[in-house]
Design a protein around this motif. Structure first.
Motif, PDB file in Angstrom:
ATOM      1  N   LEU A  13       0.886  -1.170   0.000  1.00  0.00           N
ATOM      2  CA  LEU A  13       0.000   0.000   0.000  1.00  0.00           C
ATOM      3  C   LEU A  13       0.918   1.212   0.000  1.00  0.00           C
ATOM      4  O   LEU A  13       1.423   1.620   1.042  1.00  0.00           O
ATOM      5  N   VAL A  19       2.985  -0.879   4.399  1.00  0.00           N
ATOM      6  CA  VAL A  19       2.222   0.361   4.279  1.00  0.00           C
ATOM      7  C   VAL A  19       3.164   1.564   4.286  1.00  0.00           C
ATOM      8  O   VAL A  19       3.888   1.787   5.255  1.00  0.00           O
ATOM      9  N   SER A  60       1.835   4.807   2.925  1.00  0.00           N
ATOM     10  CA  SER A  60       0.863   5.723   2.346  1.00  0.00           C
ATOM     11  C   SER A  60       0.838   7.016   3.150  1.00  0.00           C
ATOM     12  O   SER A  60       0.817   6.977   4.379  1.00  0.00           O
ATOM     13  N   THR A  90       1.454  -6.343   9.556  1.00  0.00           N
ATOM     14  CA  THR A  90       1.496  -4.991   9.004  1.00  0.00           C
ATOM     15  C   THR A  90       2.852  -4.376   9.307  1.00  0.00           C
ATOM     16  O   THR A  90       3.410  -4.564  10.393  1.00  0.00           O
ATOM     17  N   VAL A 111      -4.271   6.196   7.985  1.00  0.00           N
ATOM     18  CA  VAL A 111      -3.367   5.113   7.588  1.00  0.00           C
ATOM     19  C   VAL A 111      -2.697   4.430   8.787  1.00  0.00           C
ATOM     20  O   VAL A 111      -2.584   3.193   8.791  1.00  0.00           O
TER      21      VAL A 111
END
Length: 183
Positions: A22, A54, A56, A80, A90
């Motif tokens: 992401l 992640v 983002s 994650t 986020v």
């Protein structure tokens, strides 16, 4: 190893390694892509972890809730990993990973703010402003409540006014570990 020439080739290669990336602002289209990849991997092998990397900068609370709900309904554990600067809803996506499997890279910065990461409510037309604002306010309340649950308590008020270091995110319970920390 052949060079990867497109973002699609890179994403497909990572998918083969059970990694979902992401790496753009989180909007409805990005959320749909992330959810589809998570669902595909969970269906292929529900016993093997999936990693959601992640990085983002922010995005829509509605899109964040879609990714959250997908993560939380999978039988597969979702690891994650926060990388780069994450703002708005986020950090909540990172916190929604499987407990004890939520990480921040050493130089990650998280701003668990109440906006979309840019300080704006996006996509509203004049006639829709109140309806959208009420909907986003409810999503933000849900995100705050769930973030408190995942972190084991409320995030201190001052933490929402500054960028958190990766170590701060561990101490507040947004993530469980620093990954690959170097001295």
């Amino acid at each position: 190893m052949p060079a990867l020439t497109t973002t699609t080739e890179l994403a497909d290669r990572l998918l083969g390694m059970r990694i979902v990336l992401l790496a753009r602002e989180l909007d409805d289209d990005v959320a749909a892509d992330v959810c589809a990849r998570l669902l595909l991997l969970a269906t292929e092998d529900p016993r093997r972890d999936i990693t959601l990397q992640v990085l983002s900068p922010g995005g829509s609370p509605v899109a964040a809730m879609a990714v959250h709900d997908t993560i939380r309904t999978l039988a597969t554990d979702v690891v994650t990993v926060a990388a780069g600067s994450l703002a708005g809803p986020v950090p909540f996506v990172v916190a929604s990973g499987t407990p004890a499997k939520r990480f921040a890279l050493p130089h990650a910065a998280l701003l668990p703010s109440d906006d979309d990461g840019t300080g704006q409510v996006r996509g509203a037309r004049p006639g829709d402003v109140r309806v959208r604002a009420d909907h986003l306010a409810e999503r933000r309340r849900e995100i705050a409540t769930l973030t408190e649950r995942y972190c084991g308590g409320p995030i201190p008020e001052g933490s929402r006014d500054r960028w958190l270091t990766a170590a701060d995110a561990v101490s507040l319970g947004l993530v469980d570990h620093l990954k690959g920390a170097d001295s």
